[in-house]
Scaffold this motif. Structure first.
Motif, mmCIF file in Angstrom:
data_model
loop_
_atom_site.group_PDB
_atom_site.id
_atom_site.type_symbol
_atom_site.label_atom_id
_atom_site.label_comp_id
_atom_site.label_asym_id
_atom_site.label_seq_id
_atom_site.Cartn_x
_atom_site.Cartn_y
_atom_site.Cartn_z
ATOM 1 N N ALA A 79 -2.036 -1.180 12.339
ATOM 2 C CA ALA A 79 -3.519 -0.893 12.271
ATOM 3 C C ALA A 79 -4.141 -2.164 12.249
ATOM 4 O O ALA A 79 -5.314 -2.228 12.798
ATOM 5 C CB ALA A 79 -3.607 -0.147 10.796
ATOM 6 N N TYR B 296 3.185 0.279 9.992
ATOM 7 C CA TYR B 296 1.991 1.157 10.192
ATOM 8 C C TYR B 296 0.915 0.229 9.966
ATOM 9 O O TYR B 296 -0.051 -0.031 10.581
ATOM 10 C CB TYR B 296 2.032 2.390 9.403
ATOM 11 C CG TYR B 296 3.018 3.632 9.865
ATOM 12 C CD1 TYR B 296 3.591 3.528 11.144
ATOM 13 C CD2 TYR B 296 3.439 4.314 8.695
ATOM 14 C CE1 TYR B 296 4.458 4.423 11.507
ATOM 15 C CE2 TYR B 296 4.563 5.346 9.444
ATOM 16 C CZ TYR B 296 4.917 5.398 10.497
ATOM 17 O OH TYR B 296 5.871 6.286 10.873
ATOM 18 N N GLY B 297 1.054 -0.416 8.698
ATOM 19 C CA GLY B 297 -0.164 -1.036 8.261
ATOM 20 C C GLY B 297 -0.304 -2.344 9.024
ATOM 21 O O GLY B 297 -1.392 -2.560 9.396
ATOM 22 N N LEU B 298 0.575 -3.054 9.403
ATOM 23 C CA LEU B 298 0.488 -4.272 10.346
ATOM 24 C C LEU B 298 0.102 -3.780 11.468
ATOM 25 O O LEU B 298 -1.014 -4.250 12.282
ATOM 26 C CB LEU B 298 1.760 -4.891 10.414
ATOM 27 C CG LEU B 298 1.941 -6.210 11.281
ATOM 28 C CD1 LEU B 298 0.828 -7.154 10.354
ATOM 29 C CD2 LEU B 298 3.207 -6.746 11.339
ATOM 30 N N TYR C 16 -2.620 -2.333 4.043
ATOM 31 C CA TYR C 16 -1.635 -3.483 4.317
ATOM 32 C C TYR C 16 -2.371 -4.818 3.951
ATOM 33 O O TYR C 16 -1.864 -5.618 3.435
ATOM 34 C CB TYR C 16 -1.554 -3.517 5.876
ATOM 35 C CG TYR C 16 -0.583 -4.937 6.369
ATOM 36 C CD1 TYR C 16 0.861 -4.662 6.391
ATOM 37 C CD2 TYR C 16 -1.290 -6.146 7.020
ATOM 38 C CE1 TYR C 16 1.657 -5.884 6.863
ATOM 39 C CE2 TYR C 16 -0.341 -6.959 7.129
ATOM 40 C CZ TYR C 16 0.959 -7.110 7.057
ATOM 41 O OH TYR C 16 2.024 -8.047 7.385
ATOM 42 N N PHE D 282 -4.598 2.227 6.705
ATOM 43 C CA PHE D 282 -3.862 1.635 6.882
ATOM 44 C C PHE D 282 -3.817 0.171 6.825
ATOM 45 O O PHE D 282 -3.208 -0.607 6.021
ATOM 46 C CB PHE D 282 -2.764 1.906 8.217
ATOM 47 C CG PHE D 282 -1.992 3.007 7.943
ATOM 48 C CD1 PHE D 282 -0.721 3.020 6.776
ATOM 49 C CD2 PHE D 282 -1.933 4.239 8.500
ATOM 50 C CE1 PHE D 282 0.092 3.878 6.871
ATOM 51 C CE2 PHE D 282 -0.948 5.331 8.224
ATOM 52 C CZ PHE D 282 0.064 5.157 7.377
#
Lengths: 490, 446
Positions: B45, B41-43, A284, A280
């Motif tokens: 992580a 979610y990415g942030l 991102y 993830f």
């Protein structure tokens, strides 16, 4: 003559050779550089090379071969009936070496004359006490056979060294004379020097092969030795790991299964932590983050990869372990008995692997052609739909490769499990229990004063062998997948 | 996914005339929410990753800083020649010195107006055998007799632990090492300014102590051990690595032998470090008979480990030198070898050095192989005698020393282990910063 003196003499000869070769070539051209085939320094270098290269090769080969030859001769001279009950020829040879070293020291400290050391007989004087008096400790009583073998060993070594000095210096002088004779203005010195340099370069590149051969040989020989002492079926299929520390073999149970289970379990937890977070984070950073955020967050996450594993080990032992214990231990949920557990090691290893997964996946996601994203976005997909349905499937083989590389890293990781996972080998499903791994057991079996001939120490080589094969297999598979994937988009 | 589109298709059909393009229908809202979630979610992580980094560093610094300070009893003290002669003439010489010390101690207390009750045994527990410390000092420095000398006497590790919070008052049970009343005395002395905090030079310059003396343990000897190992690694891996890369990048023909080398290098880069330790044990110690625990052996093993790293980065920087440089050199009559050594190599040097420093930094922190070549059982009590014996004399190395401390039963050593990590990380940070500066200053974009 000691080896370093030989080396120094040869080096001095080489320097003299350089100066003389250069002068001779210049003189032959009447001091006019333009008449020379090569630059003057090449003539000097060619003499220096001829002086050094062959003599050093002889020296190295001699230094490796001499101990082996002498050992064989001495071992052959020991009568088989002299080998005591419960001992082997190998153990006796190590006694012989120790006694010979002791005699050397005694002579160098002046406690014995060299004639004494060569002729002393254990029937008359207790050698052990005399060596003990000058600080050379010997394990068991020195029998007459061992002493005589040690004296034989010393005598052979002395002659060997003498011949080595003569031969090495002879080769150096011969090379010196030969090259100096050739040093003339029409001699193609540059070609000689460059060919030599080329071979040196090839030699340096071959060290990688030599290292692999060294690893494989050192593992194979000791593993074979181990399987002579211990049945391989018991090793690979045994479910109990209980080495005895008494030094007497036979009572140890050295089953591999619990260690493999511990290794896999810890690696699994580590991957369960690192893969989602790393993946993830990579998505991102490569798809969403602004360039500023990326240039700030990416190096910071990669700092985690530059931290030595001993730091993670200590972090597991002293920070994460007690923290987990306070939540899951007797004060909390009561699942955990000690700070060292599968969970502790797995969690910390997962943190260590985050940058590994994230930077590899990041590279791979960046390699997916922009046209594919544009096509998907143009059809009206949202950004996340593009990532999930176009970018990730396209990058999947590469990401699988990255995960496999991370898995091989996790399986081979040592310090975190040595400090954080505990020492008891168990087959259990509870992640809060202490378990141990292949690497941790390699460390514990090979540190300390164990005898290298016992199955308890040799088992470490068998463990190392399996570890090497597993990680090598994973790496080759991963590299193959990644390479296949790269070709797809290049 | 297919059924979802089918359903929306049907509902969109039904209300097509009424829908404005500006209003979001349910499906679009769901898709946008999924988008927002995915991004979160990415942030999340990234934040979790950074959070772990922060936690790691906070715990290193918080746990490690106390290792750099220690509590000392600071006392001005004067011993006259007569007192010295008197004490030396007695049967219990250290006892006499201790009596003088207690006298001086009392004087210091009354000067500061502190009134506490203590006995000589309590002083022993606080600062150890003062009598013998003082006797050793005056025997070594007879010229200090009659002058005022400031003594900095380190307190025992338990008292030290009490002041930096490692030891709680509730946990103290009376023993011959420490009693609860001693802590009251220590508190009083601390308030009076007799017990002070002081920078712990012993930790930086000292050698490892035995298991029973955590206060005297220092990392100095193992820094030297690491230094000797790095010298071996640098001297061997830089020339060999550069030579191998030059061959592979500039001269190697495309054949099976070159392929074999390439495959070996990429595999060695991924072999677990412990396997290199086994190699070192079997080849360098068992077969070649080199001494155990010696920096030379450690350096050899680490050289083999760092070579792939150095080769990979060196090849990258050789590749970055444009072919026009080589062509120009060849064009004015240089041989292939001359074009490489006179032109390509100097231009690639900054990149090579950067890669080497990073490889060295990796090697410096590596622990597992050192465990197998015997750097752990060994207590590094002394410095090597001279430069040459530094390579072959048994010594420890920074990471091995940290492991040794972490593995000891006495929890006072944990603080030393954390402190050792700070020292180790400082070295690594310096090396990485040098590498970054080199890259920034000298790297050329063609």
């Amino acid at each position: 003559m000691p080896v370093h003196w030989i080396v120094l003499i040869v080096l001095a000869l080489a320097v003299i050779g350089y100066v003389m070769g250069r002068q001779k070539a210049l003189a032959s051209a009447g001091g006019n550089i333009r008449d020379l085939h090569s630059l003057p320094s090449y003539y000097g270098s060619s003499v220096a090379i001829f002086t050094m290269v062959f003599s050093f090769l002889v020296l190295i080969v001699w230094l490796i071969a001499q101990p082996i030859v002498i050992e064989n001769q001495v071992a052959g001279s020991i009568p088989p009936e002299a080998v005591r009950e419960g001992s082997t020829l190998g153990l006796m040879m190590s006694d012989v070496r120790r006694v010979a070293d002791g005699l050397d020291q005694a002579v160098s400290q002046g406690a014995m004359t060299s004639e004494d050391a060569a002729s002393i007989r254990s029937e008359f004087t207790d050698v052990r006490d005399r060596l003990g008096a000058i600080g050379v400790a010997l394990g068991s009583d020195v029998g007459p056979a061992v002493l005589r073998a040690a004296q034989h060993y010393r005598a052979l070594n002395a002659t060997g060294n003498l011949f080595m000095t003569i031969v090495v210096l002879g080769v150096a002088l011969a090379g010196f004379g030969f090259a100096l004779m050739r040093s003339h203005k029409d001699f193609r010195a540059r070609n000689v020097v460059e060919t030599t340099i080329r071979y040196i370069l090839i030699g340096a590149a071959s060290i990688a092969i030599l290292t692999t051969i060294g690893i494989v040989l050192s593992l194979i020989f000791n593993t074979a030795e181990f399987f002579r002492l211990y049945a391989w079926t018991d090793f690979f299929f045994g479910t109990t790991w209980a080495p005895s520390f008494s030094g007497r073999g036979g009572s140890s149970e050295l089953g591999f299964v619990p260690l493999l289970w511990g290794t896999l379990y810890i690696s699994l937890i580590a991957l369960a932590v690192s893969v989602p977070i790393g993946l993830f984070a990579a998505i991102y950073l490569s798809e969403y983050a602004s360039p500023r955020m990326r240039s700030f967050a990416k190096p910071l996450i990669e700092v985690l990869a530059g931290i030595p594993t001993i730091v993670y080990g200590l972090f597991a032992l002293l920070t994460v372990g007690p923290l987990l214990l306070s939540v899951f231990g007797d004060g909390g949920l009561g699942w955990m008995k000690a700070g060292t557990a599968v969970m502790t090691a797995g969690l910390v290893m997962g943190i260590m692997l985050i940058p590994f997964v994230s930077s590899l996946s990041d590279d791979i996601i960046n390699a997916v052609p922009q046209a594919m994203r544009d096509g998907s976005l143009g059809l009206g997909a949202t950004h996340s739909e593009t990532v999930r349905q176009v970018v990730l499937p396209a990058a999947l083989p590469g990401i699988v490769g990255a995960i496999l590389l991370a898995a091989s890293r996790a399986i081979g990781e040592t310090m975190i499990v040595v400090l954080g996972a505990g020492a008891a080998a168990k087959l259990s499903l509870n992640p809060f229990e202490a378990m141990t791994t292949v690497t941790a057991k390699i460390v514990s079996q090979l540190t300390g004063d164990s005898d290298f001939a016992s199955p308890e120490a040799l088992v470490a080589f068998a463990l190392g062998m399996t570890l090497f094969i597993i990680t090598l297999g994973l790496n080759i598979l991963a590299l193959y997948i990644v390479r296949k994937y790269r070709e797809q988009y290049e | 996914m297919t059924d979802a589109t089918a359903v929306t298709g049907a509902s969109a059909e039904a209300r097509r005339p009424f829908v404005s393009l500006l209003a979001q229908d349910d499906h679009t809202k769901r898709r946008n929410a999924a988008e927002a979630r995915f991004k979160a979610y990415g942030l999340g992580a990234v934040i979790i990753g950074l959070f772990f980094l922060v936690v790691l560093f906070v715990s290193i610094i918080a746990n490690g800083l106390p290792a750099f300070t220690r509590m000392v009893v600071q006392l001005d003290f004067t011993l006259t020649q007569e007192q010295f002669d008197d004490a030396e003439s007695k049967l219990l010489k250290t006892g006499a010195y201790q009596a003088y010390f207690v006298e001086g101690f009392d004087k210091a207390l009354s000067e500061r107006g502190v009134e506490v009750e203590y006995d000589a045994a309590a002083l022993d527990r606080l600062i150890g055998k003062v009598g013998s410390i003082m006797r050793d000092f005056y025997l070594a420095n007879p010229d200090k007799l009659g002058e005022e000398v400031v003594f900095d006497l380190p307190t025992s590790s338990r008292v030290d632990g009490y002041f930096n919070g490692r030891l709680k008052r509730e946990d103290v049970s009376d023993s011959r090492f420490l009693q609860v009343t001693d802590l009251d005395l220590a508190d009083e002395l601390h308030e009076a300014g007799i017990i002070k905090s002081d920078f712990n030079w012993t930790f930086i310059t000292g050698t490892d102590s035995g298991v029973d003396n955590p206060g005297g343990a220092g990392i100095g000897a193992s820094v030297i051990g690491s230094f000797f190992m790095m010298v071996v690694v640098l001297v061997l891996s830089l020339p060999i690595g550069v030579a191998a890369s030059i061959y592979l990048e500039e001269f190697a023909p495309k054949n099976w032998f070159t392929d074999l080398i390439e495959v070996n290098i990429s595999n060695l880069a991924a072999v677990p470090s412990i396997v290199f330790g086994i190699l070192g044990l079997a080849v360098f110690i068992q077969f070649a008979g080199l001494p155990q625990s010696a920096p030379l052996v450690g350096g050899l093993v680490l050289t083999l480990m760092t070579l792939p790293t150095i080769i990979i980065s060196t090849r990258a920087s050789l590749k970055a030198v444009p072919p026009s440089i080589r062509d120009a050199a060849l064009g004015v009559g240089a041989s292939k070898m001359q074009s490489v050594f006179h032109h390509v190599l100097p231009l690639a040097m900054p990149g090579i050095l950067t890669g080497t420093i990073i490889g060295l930094a990796q090697a410096l922190g590596e622990t597992a192989p050192l465990l197998l070549i015997g750097m752990v059982g060994f207590v590094a009590r002394g410095y090597p005698d001279n430069f040459l014996t530094g390579f072959t004399e048994a010594n420890s190395a920074m990471p091995a020393q940290i492991y040794t401390w972490a593995a000891r039963a006495d929890a006072s050593f944990y603080e030393k282990a954390w402190g050792g990590i700070i020292v180790l990380l400082l070295f690594l940070m310096t090396m990485n910063i040098i590498a970054i500066i080199l890259r920034r200053r000298f790297e050329r974009r063609w």
